[in-house]
Write a protein that holds these residues in place. Structure first.
Motif, PDB file in Angstrom:
ATOM      1  N   TRP A   1     -43.762 -24.503  33.785  1.00 44.92           N
ATOM      2  CA  TRP A   1     -44.420 -23.634  32.811  1.00 44.92           C
ATOM      3  C   TRP A   1     -45.494 -22.848  33.536  1.00 44.92           C
ATOM      4  O   TRP A   1     -45.851 -23.148  34.686  1.00 44.92           O
TER       5      TRP A   1
ATOM      6  N   GLU B   1     -42.590 -20.338  29.588  1.00 41.69           N
ATOM      7  CA  GLU B   1     -41.742 -21.479  29.921  1.00 41.69           C
ATOM      8  C   GLU B   1     -40.323 -20.993  30.184  1.00 41.69           C
ATOM      9  O   GLU B   1     -39.758 -20.255  29.361  1.00 41.69           O
TER      10      GLU B   1
ATOM     11  N   PRO C   1     -48.295 -23.216  16.083  1.00 45.87           N
ATOM     12  CA  PRO C   1     -47.741 -22.548  17.270  1.00 45.87           C
ATOM     13  C   PRO C   1     -46.532 -21.692  16.921  1.00 45.87           C
ATOM     14  O   PRO C   1     -45.843 -21.921  15.921  1.00 45.87           O
TER      15      PRO C   1
ATOM     16  N   GLU D   1     -35.039 -26.693  21.158  1.00 47.09           N
ATOM     17  CA  GLU D   1     -36.104 -25.926  20.510  1.00 47.09           C
ATOM     18  C   GLU D   1     -37.168 -26.803  19.867  1.00 47.09           C
ATOM     19  O   GLU D   1     -38.358 -26.480  19.915  1.00 47.09           O
TER      20      GLU D   1
ATOM     21  N   SER E   1     -43.408 -18.940  19.100  1.00 45.97           N
ATOM     22  CA  SER E   1     -42.913 -18.495  20.403  1.00 45.97           C
ATOM     23  C   SER E   1     -41.844 -17.437  20.223  1.00 45.97           C
ATOM     24  O   SER E   1     -41.233 -17.318  19.159  1.00 45.97           O
TER      25      SER E   1
ATOM     26  N   LEU F   1     -39.547 -18.015  27.619  1.00 46.76           N
ATOM     27  CA  LEU F   1     -40.178 -18.140  26.311  1.00 46.76           C
ATOM     28  C   LEU F   1     -41.674 -17.894  26.448  1.00 46.76           C
ATOM     29  O   LEU F   1     -42.324 -18.400  27.373  1.00 46.76           O
ATOM     30  N   LEU F   2     -42.218 -17.108  25.519  1.00 48.44           N
ATOM     31  CA  LEU F   2     -43.657 -16.856  25.446  1.00 48.44           C
ATOM     32  C   LEU F   2     -44.199 -17.659  24.269  1.00 48.44           C
ATOM     33  O   LEU F   2     -43.774 -17.464  23.133  1.00 48.44           O
ATOM     34  N   HIS F   3     -45.148 -18.564  24.550  1.00 45.17           N
ATOM     35  CA  HIS F   3     -45.686 -19.463  23.536  1.00 45.17           C
ATOM     36  C   HIS F   3     -47.149 -19.137  23.229  1.00 45.17           C
ATOM     37  O   HIS F   3     -47.943 -18.867  24.148  1.00 45.17           O
TER      38      HIS F   3
ATOM     39  N   ASP G   1     -38.539 -15.423  22.543  1.00 41.75           N
ATOM     40  CA  ASP G   1     -37.727 -15.232  23.744  1.00 41.75           C
ATOM     41  C   ASP G   1     -37.961 -13.791  24.207  1.00 41.75           C
ATOM     42  O   ASP G   1     -37.567 -12.846  23.536  1.00 41.75           O
TER      43      ASP G   1
ATOM     44  N   VAL H   1     -52.055 -19.821  25.628  1.00 47.84           N
ATOM     45  CA  VAL H   1     -50.892 -18.926  25.715  1.00 47.84           C
ATOM     46  C   VAL H   1     -50.154 -19.285  27.006  1.00 47.84           C
ATOM     47  O   VAL H   1     -50.780 -19.430  28.054  1.00 47.84           O
TER      48      VAL H   1
END
Length: 605
Positions: free
Chosen positions: A56, A208, A151, A216, A153, A123-125, A155, A205
């Protein structure tokens, strides 16, 4: 928008020195951890311990920010730098500015993708953003989210450039108490029991890499009576050819496995002598979960679980008691607001985040009521590891609506607009989904003291149906309805059993509020209050013990749990066990521990 975005980001998001000058703003008190904040490594710990991967990338740190009027396009010029993930109003953000409903907050930074992530989905979390977030990557809109406590996220693979820097832009709008959204104790004019607004990014932020097919979400459910552990695994793509496998470890020893295909949950047969989780013995099993295609591992995550059960039942005297693992347990803990003088919603470091929980344990409590706020995932993981039961409040909101009497309820309730009701239901479900797998959570609290309370019976029954493994406290100290698992009373400052429910557990959801001013550790030296105030630690401790003795006697008359106000001072409130800056424990910790431990063990005689 895309062309404009690139012009903006090229002009203002590429800087030669990301380690520009930064320091906390304002002249308020700060915690001991403020000086430990490193702009090059802000909250570097993995943010999702219930579902962990090896690879990550943390995007916390210095970003560019701008505050513009609502509806304006991407700013051509930014106002300066902000330290993410601290809210713009906080000292640790380095900004310390208000925003409000007429403004929008913009963030911008660049990032690159490690070469080892080639051919992976990215993936943006976001841990949490308060309240409405719109997100672009390289000028391409990748998603939006509403809800300040959970949270989300996206793609972002298709929006990334093959080489070099990528630009990330986030726009946030938060009306605070001018809107109907859940907001907890934030108000634009703080005072009394209400606090400074929190706008924007306030949790980690991060990026991953995952495979084309990946895990998921997890939903973990123990059943100690049947010696089963059920693990439901959501995947981005479900294929008949793929298999899910879970391995359960007691420390390093493999004790159980299960496998499934299609959408079938993993049902693990646990040993008959499984180790049960409790505050005295918070044992956690390690889980290793794999998504496979033949011998090929497509995705793998690490997790953990506890064998434990929350329920209610009558004791020998016929009193309905809260139970843990089929045994009565008096649950006793502080009201925990989760606010920080330097970071507001956000603890300055992971060590600080753990501190309040550890001190709660050190003082002999076995429970925390998390009050109208939801914490980062690591907070709940620490409660799991340290052995603290959690009552989780729904953050209140929409207090500006009108009250009405409805014939099919037992009293007055708030009327909400359809938009307000839909927002509440959406965010409450998201909070339960987010926290479901954390063993520490025993109780869902949909409403507090009639703040935004509406359709209580319906909401309580929905909550119980959606998660039958937990207890439901329908309205802590609020307008009371015969639903859920508890009748919850509030009484300040002394404990008082002024109502009793023979069919549900009767609990004291708030009492105490003993105030003690510690000079040099005050948010506002000339403005502070407590429900009752004393002049020395000994006087305040004596009063605490007096209330504790009264509470102990009331346990055998009907109380099954109690919540003392509160863990720390918060802004102008000085009724904490610890000062707001966490530098002084205000009461005699040894004496408090002794009486608290006696109370927690009162039903185990």
């Amino acid at each position: 928008m895309k062309k404009t975005f690139f012009i903006c980001t090229i002009l203002v998001c590429i800087f030669t020195n990301i380690r520009a000058q930064w320091k906390p703003v304002g002249n308020r008190i700060v915690t001991p951890w403020t000086e430990k904040v490193d702009v090059t490594s802000v909250l570097p710990e993995y943010p999702r311990p219930i579902m962990e991967r090896n690879e990550w990338k943390n995007l916390n740190g210095l970003w560019e920010y701008a505050i513009t009027d609502v509806g304006k396009s991407c700013p051509k010029q930014f106002d300066g730098q902000i330290l993410v993930p601290f809210a713009v109003e906080s000292a640790l953000s380095g900004v310390g500015k208000a925003v409000g409903k007429e403004k929008e907050l913009w963030y911008c930074r660049t990032f690159n993708i490690p070469s080892s992530w080639k051919n992976k989905k990215i993936l943006l979390h976001f841990g949490a953003v308060d309240w409405k977030a719109d997100v672009w990557v390289n000028g391409i809109k990748v998603g939006n989210h509403t809800g300040g406590f959970t949270p989300f996220s996206f793609d972002i693979t298709a929006a990334l450039v093959a080489k070099g820097d990528n630009q990330l832009m986030v726009k946030v709008w938060d009306p605070t108490d001018d809107g109907y959204q859940p907001r907890g104790k934030q108000v634009k004019n703080p005072g009394g029991i209400y606090y400074t607004p929190v706008t924007g990014i306030w949790q980690t932020v991060w990026l991953e890499p995952v495979s084309e097919k990946y895990i998921e979400k997890l939903r973990i459910t123990p059943d100690i009576d049947k010696h089963l552990l059920t693990v439901e695994v959501d995947r981005n793509v479900v294929s008949d050819e793929d298999l899910i496998e879970v391995k359960v470890y007691d420390e390093s020893k493999l004790i159980a496995t299960a496998r499934s295909i299609n959408r079938e949950p993993l049902v693990v047969s646990m040993p008959q002598d499984s180790k049960l989780w409790s505050p005295d013995s918070p044992f956690l099993y390690t889980l290793k979960i794999s998504l496979k295609n033949g011998d090929k591992v497509l995705d793998r995550v690490d997790s953990y679980a506890a064998m434990r059960k929350y329920s209610v039942g009558r004791d020998a005297a016929g009193i309905v008691r809260l139970r843990l693992n089929n045994q009565p347990l008096f649950q006793f803990g502080p009201l925990d607001q989760g606010w920080w003088p330097d970071g507001l919603y956000t603890a300055p470091t992971d060590e600080a985040l753990k501190y309040d929980i550890q001190k709660t344990k050190d003082m002999g409590f076995n429970m925390i009521r998390k009050h109208v706020k939801v914490e980062p995932a690591r907070w709940y993981a620490y409660c799991d590891k340290l052995g603290i039961i959690v009552w989780q409040d729904m953050p209140n909101g929409d207090r500006g609506q009108q009250w009405q009497n409805r014939s099919y309820y037992e009293g007055p309730e708030m009327y909400r607009s359809s938009e307000s009701e839909a927002c509440y239901r959406k965010e409450w479900k998201e909070i339960i989904d987010y926290l479901y797998s954390y063993p520490c959570i025993s109780t869902w609290v949909p409403f507090n003291e009639a703040w935004g309370q509406f359709k209580t019976v319906e909401i309580a029954e929905w909550t119980k149906r959606y998660d039958p493994t937990r207890l439901v406290n329908p309205a802590s100290g609020g307008n009371h309805f015969t639903c859920g698992d508890m009748l919850d009373l509030h009484n300040y400052p002394t404990p008082d059993l002024y109502l009793y429910d023979a069919q549900r557990a009767t609990v004291l959801g708030e009492y105490g509020g003993i105030g003690l001013i510690i000079k040099g550790h005050l948010w506002e030296p000339d403005r502070n209050w407590g429900y009752i105030q004393f002049n020395s630690s000994k006087e305040a401790t004596d009063e605490y013990l007096k209330y504790a003795d009264q509470l102990y006697d009331l346990i055998f008359k009907g109380f099954s749990a109690a919540v003392y106000t509160q863990t720390t001072d918060v802004e102008v409130e000085v009724n904490g066990l610890i000062t707001y800056d966490r530098r002084v424990i205000k009461l005699d910790e040894k004496r408090v521990n002794e009486i608290n431990s006696r109370i927690c063990k009162s039903l185990n005689r």
